[in-house]
Design a protein around this motif. Sequence first.
Motif, PDB file in Angstrom:
ATOM      1  N   ALA B 172       1.659  10.874   8.403  1.00  0.00           N
ATOM      2  CA  ALA B 172       0.523  11.392   9.171  1.00  0.00           C
ATOM      3  C   ALA B 172       0.796  11.316  10.661  1.00  0.00           C
ATOM      4  N   ASP B 173       0.049  12.109  11.393  1.00  0.00           N
ATOM      5  CA  ASP B 173       0.081  12.102  12.847  1.00  0.00           C
ATOM      6  C   ASP B 173      -0.921  11.042  13.325  1.00  0.00           C
ATOM      7  N   PRO B 174      -0.502  10.104  14.188  1.00  0.00           N
ATOM      8  CA  PRO B 174      -1.447   9.069  14.660  1.00  0.00           C
ATOM      9  C   PRO B 174      -2.734   9.674  15.245  1.00  0.00           C
ATOM     10  N   ALA B 175      -2.628  10.891  15.775  1.00  0.00           N
ATOM     11  CA  ALA B 175      -3.822  11.537  16.350  1.00  0.00           C
ATOM     12  C   ALA B 175      -4.835  11.916  15.282  1.00  0.00           C
ATOM     13  N   HIS B 176      -4.397  11.895  14.017  1.00  0.00           N
ATOM     14  CA  HIS B 176      -5.302  12.259  12.919  1.00  0.00           C
ATOM     15  C   HIS B 176      -5.958  11.046  12.271  1.00  0.00           C
ATOM     16  N   VAL B 177      -5.698   9.865  12.839  1.00  0.00           N
ATOM     17  CA  VAL B 177      -6.244   8.622  12.278  1.00  0.00           C
ATOM     18  C   VAL B 177      -7.456   8.179  13.101  1.00  0.00           C
ATOM     19  N   VAL B 178      -8.542   7.832  12.422  1.00  0.00           N
ATOM     20  CA  VAL B 178      -9.707   7.236  13.096  1.00  0.00           C
ATOM     21  C   VAL B 178      -9.928   5.848  12.496  1.00  0.00           C
ATOM     22  N   VAL B 193     -20.323  13.936   8.015  1.00  0.00           N
ATOM     23  CA  VAL B 193     -19.726  15.043   8.751  1.00  0.00           C
ATOM     24  C   VAL B 193     -19.692  16.312   7.893  1.00  0.00           C
ATOM     25  N   LEU B 194     -19.433  16.145   6.583  1.00  0.00           N
ATOM     26  CA  LEU B 194     -19.200  17.311   5.723  1.00  0.00           C
ATOM     27  C   LEU B 194     -20.458  17.865   5.060  1.00  0.00           C
ATOM     28  N   CYS B 195     -21.483  17.026   4.894  1.00  0.00           N
ATOM     29  CA  CYS B 195     -22.617  17.437   4.056  1.00  0.00           C
ATOM     30  C   CYS B 195     -23.925  17.382   4.822  1.00  0.00           C
ATOM     31  N   LYS B 196     -24.870  18.176   4.333  1.00  0.00           N
ATOM     32  CA  LYS B 196     -26.248  17.991   4.795  1.00  0.00           C
ATOM     33  C   LYS B 196     -27.111  17.715   3.567  1.00  0.00           C
ATOM     34  N   ALA B 308      -3.804  22.758   2.894  1.00  0.00           N
ATOM     35  CA  ALA B 308      -4.931  23.298   3.644  1.00  0.00           C
ATOM     36  C   ALA B 308      -5.507  22.287   4.643  1.00  0.00           C
ATOM     37  N   GLY B 309      -5.050  21.047   4.565  1.00  0.00           N
ATOM     38  CA  GLY B 309      -5.562  20.031   5.492  1.00  0.00           C
ATOM     39  C   GLY B 309      -6.980  19.607   5.179  1.00  0.00           C
ATOM     40  N   LEU B 310      -7.379  19.740   3.900  1.00  0.00           N
ATOM     41  CA  LEU B 310      -8.772  19.449   3.532  1.00  0.00           C
ATOM     42  C   LEU B 310      -8.976  18.033   2.985  1.00  0.00           C
ATOM     43  N   VAL B 311      -7.897  17.244   2.894  1.00  0.00           N
ATOM     44  CA  VAL B 311      -8.045  15.891   2.356  1.00  0.00           C
ATOM     45  C   VAL B 311      -8.258  14.887   3.485  1.00  0.00           C
ATOM     46  N   GLY B 328     -10.861  -0.447   8.672  1.00  0.00           N
ATOM     47  CA  GLY B 328     -10.297   0.570   7.795  1.00  0.00           C
ATOM     48  C   GLY B 328      -9.977   1.811   8.603  1.00  0.00           C
ATOM     49  N   TRP B 329      -9.788   2.936   7.903  1.00  0.00           N
ATOM     50  CA  TRP B 329      -9.421   4.162   8.618  1.00  0.00           C
ATOM     51  C   TRP B 329      -9.714   5.408   7.784  1.00  0.00           C
ATOM     52  N   ALA B 330      -9.814   6.517   8.475  1.00  0.00           N
ATOM     53  CA  ALA B 330      -9.832   7.828   7.846  1.00  0.00           C
ATOM     54  C   ALA B 330      -8.668   8.597   8.445  1.00  0.00           C
ATOM     55  N   VAL B 331      -7.878   9.269   7.579  1.00  0.00           N
ATOM     56  CA  VAL B 331      -6.741  10.051   8.057  1.00  0.00           C
ATOM     57  C   VAL B 331      -6.991  11.503   7.669  1.00  0.00           C
ATOM     58  N   THR B 332      -7.116  12.367   8.659  1.00  0.00           N
ATOM     59  CA  THR B 332      -7.453  13.762   8.385  1.00  0.00           C
ATOM     60  C   THR B 332      -7.041  14.666   9.524  1.00  0.00           C
ATOM     61  N   PRO B 333      -6.246  15.684   9.209  1.00  0.00           N
ATOM     62  CA  PRO B 333      -5.837  16.605  10.278  1.00  0.00           C
ATOM     63  C   PRO B 333      -6.984  17.474  10.779  1.00  0.00           C
ATOM     64  N   GLN B 334      -7.992  17.712   9.940  1.00  0.00           N
ATOM     65  CA  GLN B 334      -9.037  18.664  10.329  1.00  0.00           C
ATOM     66  C   GLN B 334     -10.299  18.032  10.888  1.00  0.00           C
ATOM     67  N   PHE B 335     -10.665  16.856  10.361  1.00  0.00           N
ATOM     68  CA  PHE B 335     -11.996  16.339  10.681  1.00  0.00           C
ATOM     69  C   PHE B 335     -11.982  15.073  11.557  1.00  0.00           C
ATOM     70  N   HIS B 336     -10.808  14.718  12.082  1.00  0.00           N
ATOM     71  CA  HIS B 336     -10.726  13.453  12.830  1.00  0.00           C
ATOM     72  C   HIS B 336     -11.657  13.422  14.039  1.00  0.00           C
ATOM     73  N   ALA B 337     -11.776  14.549  14.739  1.00  0.00           N
ATOM     74  CA  ALA B 337     -12.635  14.549  15.935  1.00  0.00           C
ATOM     75  C   ALA B 337     -14.102  14.368  15.537  1.00  0.00           C
ATOM     76  N   ASP B 338     -14.502  14.997  14.432  1.00  0.00           N
ATOM     77  CA  ASP B 338     -15.893  14.857  13.974  1.00  0.00           C
ATOM     78  C   ASP B 338     -16.184  13.424  13.534  1.00  0.00           C
ATOM     79  N   ILE B 339     -15.211  12.820  12.855  1.00  0.00           N
ATOM     80  CA  ILE B 339     -15.440  11.443  12.388  1.00  0.00           C
ATOM     81  C   ILE B 339     -15.460  10.476  13.571  1.00  0.00           C
TER      82      ILE B 339
END
Lengths: 478, 478
Positions: B172-178, B193-196, B308-311, B328-339
């Motif tokens: 992973a890219d460190p920039a994708h880790v929160v 972030v993903l659901c309403k 697709a970068g959806l995980v 802990g952490w979340a690793v995601t190329p797409q949603f890191h900024a939102d998290i």
Amino acid sequence: MSAEEPLLYERVARLVEAQIASGALRGNERIPSVRSMSRTAKVSISTVVQAYLHLENIGLIEARPQSGFYVRPPMRATVPPPRPKVSRSRRPISIAAETLDTCREALARPDILQLNGAFTSPTLYPNQRLNNLIREVLRDHPAHAGECLLPPGHEELRRQVAKRMTFAGAPADPAHVVITSGTMDAITMSLQVLCKAGDTVLVESPTYFGVLQVVEYLGLKVVEVPNHTSTGIDVDAVRNIARTTRLAAAVLMPNFNNPTGSVTPDDAKREIVAILSAAEVPIIEDDIYGDLHYGNTRPTSLRAYDDAGLVITCGSVSKTIALGYRIGWAVTPQFHADIARAKFFSSVACPTLQQLVLARYYASGGYDRYLRRVRTTLAANSQSAVDAIVRYFPPGTRVARPSGGIVLWIELPAGVDGVELFRTALASRIGIAPGLVFSAKADYRNYIRISCGMLWTPTIERAIEKLGRLVAGIAKAA
Amino acid sequence: MSAEEPLLYERVARLVEAQIASGALRGNERIPSVRSMSRTAKVSISTVVQAYLHLENIGLIEARPQSGFYVRPPMRATVPPPRPKVSRSRRPISIAAETLDTCREALARPDILQLNGAFTSPTLYPNQRLNNLIREVLRDHPAHAGECLLPPGHEELRRQVAKRMTFAGAPADPAHVVITSGTMDAITMSLQVLCKAGDTVLVESPTYFGVLQVVEYLGLKVVEVPNHTSTGIDVDAVRNIARTTRLAAAVLMPNFNNPTGSVTPDDAKREIVAILSAAEVPIIEDDIYGDLHYGNTRPTSLRAYDDAGLVITCGSVSKTIALGYRIGWAVTPQFHADIARAKFFSSVACPTLQQLVLARYYASGGYDRYLRRVRTTLAANSQSAVDAIVRYFPPGTRVARPSGGIVLWIELPAGVDGVELFRTALASRIGIAPGLVFSAKADYRNYIRISCGMLWTPTIERAIEKLGRLVAGIAKAA
């Protein structure tokens, strides 16, 4: 010496404060000389000097060379406090996400002067004492990394938090305290416990943008009541809305509202609790700044007037001793079990080490002495910042004069865009918070918030001078 | 010695493992003598002994007195693995809140034998090393209490987390880790972030009850797919649901599902990611147990198959080195900024000290040596617990044989109520988790989950014996 007993110099300061408050001593009037006060109050000369320096620090009196101490004239005449925006829309509009992101990123930039965060300078923190307590806990609990202090959290820390509620006029049962990851965690979980998506929540305008963001994440609607810089929460507005709107909860900041700095008077607090209790609306009280009063008396918690048990008081150590610990609490006789459950399921627990350390810190009794020092510094900083704004900002500027907390709310001359100032200032490596993030309707376009938590230095004075020039430039172009 | 290189004894163990896996060595067959293996593999006698003890610990072989080591017979014949409940209701029913509360409270009771929590014994933790690192950080960052490592969190820790993702086949890219306050915080924020409210989320059945609780708090609906004890997530069920149901997200635990312990095979993982990606459904992967594989190879992350970068891969240190740290952490190329934004607004940041300490700990390289020791112990514990269940539980019992993780999933004879067993066991001061909390539909009435994270002792064996008698008693009465 008991930590709760006022010190000698504080008693003297209170004498003078009382005379100013009652009008016995007016603006520009000379206060008793050090020698005569020493005789009157039967204390030493140095105690009186200490008292007068404290009163000077908190902006109540000023020394005039070769002449003595005088009651500081009210400055309202030259720079009045900001006016509230009255708005009652029930349709929240999303706060400009981009602006908020830029604000947040600015906070992490080491290259800018941080007048944007509402933080006490870390150099004021009791770091050495806290670090020694960490070493103590490492010796006594070498396996703490494996221990999980499940919600409601460490019993001794809960006891200490409950005990300190007495200073806010609202003693609490330790069983009603839930330890959280800071104030916002407590507020977020309270909202989750009390509301479901689509519900309407009462908030102040202006209010802390984090509250508005969380409300948006949870799919809640907001209805706003004005917070007035000098009189706090607008009781009539609360009454009107409670009459006409079905509310799931209210999030209120009666003590040193962020950003206005106002304290809602006790009578108004009592009335607000009564109005909302009658409508069966639980109140989430954000009391994060309550301990940072410049004067001698801590403002009361809404829980002091809460017969129905509907108030949840949220607080933390983040503004006082340890921003980096991420420890706070919710105090509530009715909802503590629900919040403990929410904590367990959403993030299991708070870190063990910090809970053990803070329990020892509070129990050791140094907190009140420490607070006194910090409050004096913040009061002086706040006064210096107000003075600098009066000196350097163009006519038409209004500034709040808070009696506690870490921030100053500034209304810029009509037509000056706070976001433009925010961006221009950032280019000059000065961080400020633009006013529009403090309301769901993106009001307060010509307002900004600056911090007075940092130690006062010529650098800060120059930054405020620079801000003043930028405001003047924008005003001219407008 | 590189931490990643297999040790000599591990190479020997892998030789035998490969032969068992391929069928070259079958159940009850004698494996090469220590002496002959020593000659074949060109290693010392003691290395072979170490390898064979490891294989015995993880349950692949067994020593027979005066005779040597034998491939352990598959035990399915006597006690088969539990069967999944297939259920596809889209109407979640609230899990009995009372049972959950009792479970949670039981976890905090010092007077009971904790077979209910999914924790590694804290005595296994690298406490001394971690505490020395804390002392180091106190020296290097004496003002850490005043520092706030804002989201996405400490850069060096993010780098270390990203680096370790390589072992899961998904660099992973460190920039994708929160950085988050543990795995559940990462999952909760991902869902926010993903659901309403009102959206539908795909979960496994059974699955960790915390996930179901959070889903309920957020006002989301669930649809369940079976997790089979031996084959993991049911790919066909995922395919059917993706075809018919509009999903806002999926929360999946492909590596050592809690409670079944199953690993979803790589091919199934690839297919699940493809199916959900085609339907544009983001996957929140709960990888909290991934590092605790009993064999030599870490199971892969879903991100290994994610074009697709959806995980969003969520993990933490809670099951491995520091439950009490809440990191802990979340690793995601797409949603890191939102998290990162959600983290800032819901709880500002994670504690500074623990982030600094863990970054140093991972960087220092001791983690892999430590993990090897813990995994061997957990494997041995798990085998001992399975053996004890086989010995002491009545016929009709089925037990899972996980290849990693900390828990055992047990199907009790038909008609035996897991909640009744839970309550009776609690009266005997033994904590277990009743099966019904592991599904939104309160299925799994005759299932329980027990922990095998504690060091194996006669006390635990006696507790399992006692549980067996209680099961037999309930079965008789039923």
